[in-house]
Design a protein around this motif. Structure first.
Motif, PDB file in Angstrom:
ATOM      1  N   ARG A  55      39.123  53.848  34.594  1.00  0.00           N
ATOM      2  CA  ARG A  55      39.501  52.455  34.849  1.00  0.00           C
ATOM      3  C   ARG A  55      38.441  51.757  35.706  1.00  0.00           C
ATOM      4  NH1 ARG A  55      44.529  50.026  34.711  1.00  0.00           N
ATOM      5  NH2 ARG A  55      45.428  52.069  34.376  1.00  0.00           N
ATOM      6  N   GLU A  56      37.983  52.432  36.742  1.00  0.00           N
ATOM      7  CA  GLU A  56      37.009  51.836  37.652  1.00  0.00           C
ATOM      8  C   GLU A  56      35.679  51.557  36.956  1.00  0.00           C
ATOM      9  OE1 GLU A  56      38.824  54.631  38.367  1.00  0.00           O
ATOM     10  OE2 GLU A  56      40.254  53.574  39.663  1.00  0.00           O
ATOM     11  N   LEU A  57      35.210  52.506  36.148  1.00  0.00           N
ATOM     12  CA  LEU A  57      33.938  52.315  35.441  1.00  0.00           C
ATOM     13  C   LEU A  57      34.042  51.210  34.391  1.00  0.00           C
ATOM     14  CD1 LEU A  57      32.540  55.920  34.954  1.00  0.00           C
ATOM     15  CD2 LEU A  57      31.560  54.077  36.307  1.00  0.00           C
ATOM     16  N   ALA A  58      35.177  51.148  33.681  1.00  0.00           N
ATOM     17  CA  ALA A  58      35.362  50.092  32.688  1.00  0.00           C
ATOM     18  C   ALA A  58      35.331  48.723  33.373  1.00  0.00           C
ATOM     19  CB  ALA A  58      36.675  50.282  31.937  1.00  0.00           C
ATOM     20  N   CYS A  59      36.002  48.601  34.511  1.00  0.00           N
ATOM     21  CA  CYS A  59      35.994  47.334  35.255  1.00  0.00           C
ATOM     22  C   CYS A  59      34.588  46.981  35.719  1.00  0.00           C
ATOM     23  CB  CYS A  59      36.932  47.419  36.463  1.00  0.00           C
ATOM     24  SG  CYS A  59      38.665  47.412  36.023  1.00  0.00           S
ATOM     25  N   LYS A  60      33.857  47.987  36.172  1.00  0.00           N
ATOM     26  CA  LYS A  60      32.496  47.746  36.649  1.00  0.00           C
ATOM     27  C   LYS A  60      31.599  47.242  35.514  1.00  0.00           C
ATOM     28  CE  LYS A  60      28.644  50.094  38.896  1.00  0.00           C
ATOM     29  NZ  LYS A  60      28.147  51.363  39.426  1.00  0.00           N
ATOM     30  N   HIS A  61      31.694  47.867  34.343  1.00  0.00           N
ATOM     31  CA  HIS A  61      30.856  47.464  33.211  1.00  0.00           C
ATOM     32  C   HIS A  61      31.237  46.094  32.668  1.00  0.00           C
ATOM     33  CE1 HIS A  61      28.353  51.004  32.687  1.00  0.00           C
ATOM     34  NE2 HIS A  61      29.414  51.746  32.962  1.00  0.00           N
ATOM     35  N   LEU A  62      32.534  45.771  32.703  1.00  0.00           N
ATOM     36  CA  LEU A  62      32.992  44.482  32.194  1.00  0.00           C
ATOM     37  C   LEU A  62      32.965  43.380  33.262  1.00  0.00           C
ATOM     38  CD1 LEU A  62      36.015  45.743  30.068  1.00  0.00           C
ATOM     39  CD2 LEU A  62      33.890  44.766  29.193  1.00  0.00           C
ATOM     40  N   HIS A  63      32.719  43.769  34.508  1.00  0.00           N
ATOM     41  CA  HIS A  63      32.699  42.830  35.631  1.00  0.00           C
ATOM     42  C   HIS A  63      34.035  42.100  35.771  1.00  0.00           C
ATOM     43  CE1 HIS A  63      28.436  43.503  36.193  1.00  0.00           C
ATOM     44  NE2 HIS A  63      28.289  43.351  34.901  1.00  0.00           N
ATOM     45  N   ASP A  95      31.635  48.664  25.158  1.00  0.00           N
ATOM     46  CA  ASP A  95      30.331  48.129  24.741  1.00  0.00           C
ATOM     47  C   ASP A  95      30.487  47.033  23.686  1.00  0.00           C
ATOM     48  OD1 ASP A  95      29.103  49.833  26.512  1.00  0.00           O
ATOM     49  OD2 ASP A  95      28.583  51.342  24.998  1.00  0.00           O
ATOM     50  N   GLU A  96      31.448  47.196  22.778  1.00  0.00           N
ATOM     51  CA  GLU A  96      31.691  46.173  21.764  1.00  0.00           C
ATOM     52  C   GLU A  96      32.185  44.875  22.401  1.00  0.00           C
ATOM     53  OE1 GLU A  96      34.311  47.854  18.840  1.00  0.00           O
ATOM     54  OE2 GLU A  96      32.758  49.171  18.050  1.00  0.00           O
ATOM     55  N   LEU A  97      33.024  44.990  23.432  1.00  0.00           N
ATOM     56  CA  LEU A  97      33.470  43.787  24.145  1.00  0.00           C
ATOM     57  C   LEU A  97      32.290  43.072  24.783  1.00  0.00           C
ATOM     58  CD1 LEU A  97      36.820  44.753  25.902  1.00  0.00           C
ATOM     59  CD2 LEU A  97      36.455  42.919  24.277  1.00  0.00           C
ATOM     60  N   ILE A  98      31.394  43.844  25.365  1.00  0.00           N
ATOM     61  CA  ILE A  98      30.216  43.259  26.014  1.00  0.00           C
ATOM     62  C   ILE A  98      29.333  42.581  24.966  1.00  0.00           C
ATOM     63  CG2 ILE A  98      28.087  43.783  27.267  1.00  0.00           C
ATOM     64  CD1 ILE A  98      29.715  46.063  28.665  1.00  0.00           C
ATOM     65  N   LYS A  99      29.108  43.260  23.837  1.00  0.00           N
ATOM     66  CA  LYS A  99      28.253  42.699  22.782  1.00  0.00           C
ATOM     67  C   LYS A  99      28.861  41.459  22.137  1.00  0.00           C
ATOM     68  CE  LYS A  99      25.928  46.977  21.601  1.00  0.00           C
ATOM     69  NZ  LYS A  99      25.805  48.068  20.634  1.00  0.00           N
ATOM     70  N   SER A 100      30.189  41.378  22.102  1.00  0.00           N
ATOM     71  CA  SER A 100      30.843  40.229  21.473  1.00  0.00           C
ATOM     72  C   SER A 100      30.900  39.025  22.409  1.00  0.00           C
ATOM     73  CB  SER A 100      32.259  40.602  21.038  1.00  0.00           C
ATOM     74  OG  SER A 100      33.090  40.768  22.174  1.00  0.00           O
ATOM     75  N   ASN A 101      30.270  39.167  23.576  1.00  0.00           N
ATOM     76  CA  ASN A 101      30.262  38.094  24.577  1.00  0.00           C
ATOM     77  C   ASN A 101      31.671  37.663  24.959  1.00  0.00           C
ATOM     78  OD1 ASN A 101      27.467  37.925  24.846  1.00  0.00           O
ATOM     79  ND2 ASN A 101      27.328  36.663  23.006  1.00  0.00           N
ATOM     80  N   TYR A 102      32.558  38.648  25.100  1.00  0.00           N
ATOM     81  CA  TYR A 102      33.936  38.352  25.494  1.00  0.00           C
ATOM     82  C   TYR A 102      33.917  37.659  26.847  1.00  0.00           C
ATOM     83  CZ  TYR A 102      38.753  38.878  26.896  1.00  0.00           C
ATOM     84  OH  TYR A 102      40.022  38.630  27.318  1.00  0.00           O
ATOM     85  N   ARG A 103      34.556  36.518  26.916  1.00  0.00           N
ATOM     86  CA  ARG A 103      34.590  35.730  28.144  1.00  0.00           C
ATOM     87  C   ARG A 103      35.930  35.895  28.829  1.00  0.00           C
ATOM     88  NH1 ARG A 103      29.573  35.280  28.430  1.00  0.00           N
ATOM     89  NH2 ARG A 103      28.517  33.743  27.197  1.00  0.00           N
ATOM     90  N   VAL A 104      35.887  36.186  30.093  1.00  0.00           N
ATOM     91  CA  VAL A 104      37.104  36.285  30.887  1.00  0.00           C
ATOM     92  C   VAL A 104      37.454  34.886  31.339  1.00  0.00           C
ATOM     93  CG1 VAL A 104      38.160  37.274  32.938  1.00  0.00           C
ATOM     94  CG2 VAL A 104      36.504  38.610  31.622  1.00  0.00           C
ATOM     95  N   MET A 105      38.603  34.400  30.896  1.00  0.00           N
ATOM     96  CA  MET A 105      39.021  33.052  31.243  1.00  0.00           C
ATOM     97  C   MET A 105      39.731  33.063  32.594  1.00  0.00           C
ATOM     98  SD  MET A 105      37.801  31.625  28.762  1.00  0.00           S
ATOM     99  CE  MET A 105      38.339  30.070  28.205  1.00  0.00           C
ATOM    100  N   PRO A 106      39.391  32.116  33.477  1.00  0.00           N
ATOM    101  CA  PRO A 106      40.073  32.062  34.775  1.00  0.00           C
ATOM    102  C   PRO A 106      41.526  31.644  34.592  1.00  0.00           C
ATOM    103  CG  PRO A 106      38.631  30.191  34.500  1.00  0.00           C
ATOM    104  CD  PRO A 106      38.402  31.080  33.323  1.00  0.00           C
ATOM    105  N   LEU A 107      42.360  32.052  35.551  1.00  0.00           N
ATOM    106  CA  LEU A 107      43.769  31.667  35.511  1.00  0.00           C
ATOM    107  C   LEU A 107      43.904  30.170  35.737  1.00  0.00           C
ATOM    108  CD1 LEU A 107      45.317  34.571  37.602  1.00  0.00           C
ATOM    109  CD2 LEU A 107      45.424  34.270  35.136  1.00  0.00           C
ATOM    110  N   LYS A 108      44.909  29.570  35.114  1.00  0.00           N
ATOM    111  CA  LYS A 108      45.132  28.140  35.289  1.00  0.00           C
ATOM    112  C   LYS A 108      45.527  27.857  36.735  1.00  0.00           C
ATOM    113  CE  LYS A 108      46.547  27.370  30.573  1.00  0.00           C
ATOM    114  NZ  LYS A 108      47.628  27.015  29.664  1.00  0.00           N
ATOM    115  N   GLY A 109      45.010  26.769  37.274  1.00  0.00           N
ATOM    116  CA  GLY A 109      45.340  26.403  38.640  1.00  0.00           C
ATOM    117  C   GLY A 109      44.410  26.987  39.684  1.00  0.00           C
ATOM    118  N   ARG A 110      43.421  27.737  39.262  1.00  0.00           N
ATOM    119  CA  ARG A 110      42.488  28.329  40.227  1.00  0.00           C
ATOM    120  C   ARG A 110      41.107  27.837  40.005  1.00  0.00           C
ATOM    121  NH1 ARG A 110      44.215  34.534  41.369  1.00  0.00           N
ATOM    122  NH2 ARG A 110      46.281  34.050  41.969  1.00  0.00           N
TER     123      ARG A 110
END
Length: 110
Positions: A55-63, A95-110
């Motif tokens: 879990r920790e490494l996946a979070c680190k790679h995906l930021h 790695d596929e998520l990273i290559k697909s330029n998956y964008r983490v959307m911020p929560l509404k209101g923040r």
């Protein structure tokens, strides 16, 4: 406190272990039994075909945070493999998520 013990024959234990492995990895039972039950001299060296991140490494790679990773699991964006209490994520999927330029959307209101 009195301990509870379950006694199994060696063959019964092999069958139980094979069922668990089949359930977790999706392998066919006969292949698992054939590989596990060979003698030490007959066994081939074990190679892991797919690598996994904790879990920790996946979070680190995906930021991302662990909470965001949990939400991604819940939404079906990334698959999680549970072994006991440990959560593992396919390196290929991360790695596929990273290559697909998956964008983490911020929560509404923040």
């Amino acid at each position: 406190m009195v301990g509870n013990f379950i006694m199994l024959q060696k063959e019964d234990l092999k069958a139980v272990v094979a069922e668990v492995v089949e359930e977790i990895l999706g392998c066919r039972k006969q292949e698992v039994i054939a590989k596990c039950c060979r003698s030490e001299t007959e066994r081939e060296p074990v190679t892991i075909e797919e690598e996994y991140y904790t879990r920790e490494l996946a979070c680190k790679h995906l930021h991302i945070s662990t909470t965001k990773l949990w939400r991604m699991e819940k939404d079906g964006i990334i698959a999680v493999y549970k072994i006991g209490r440990r959560s593992l994520y396919s390196k290929k999927a991360v790695d596929e998520l990273i290559k697909s330029n998956y964008r983490v959307m911020p929560l509404k209101g923040r």
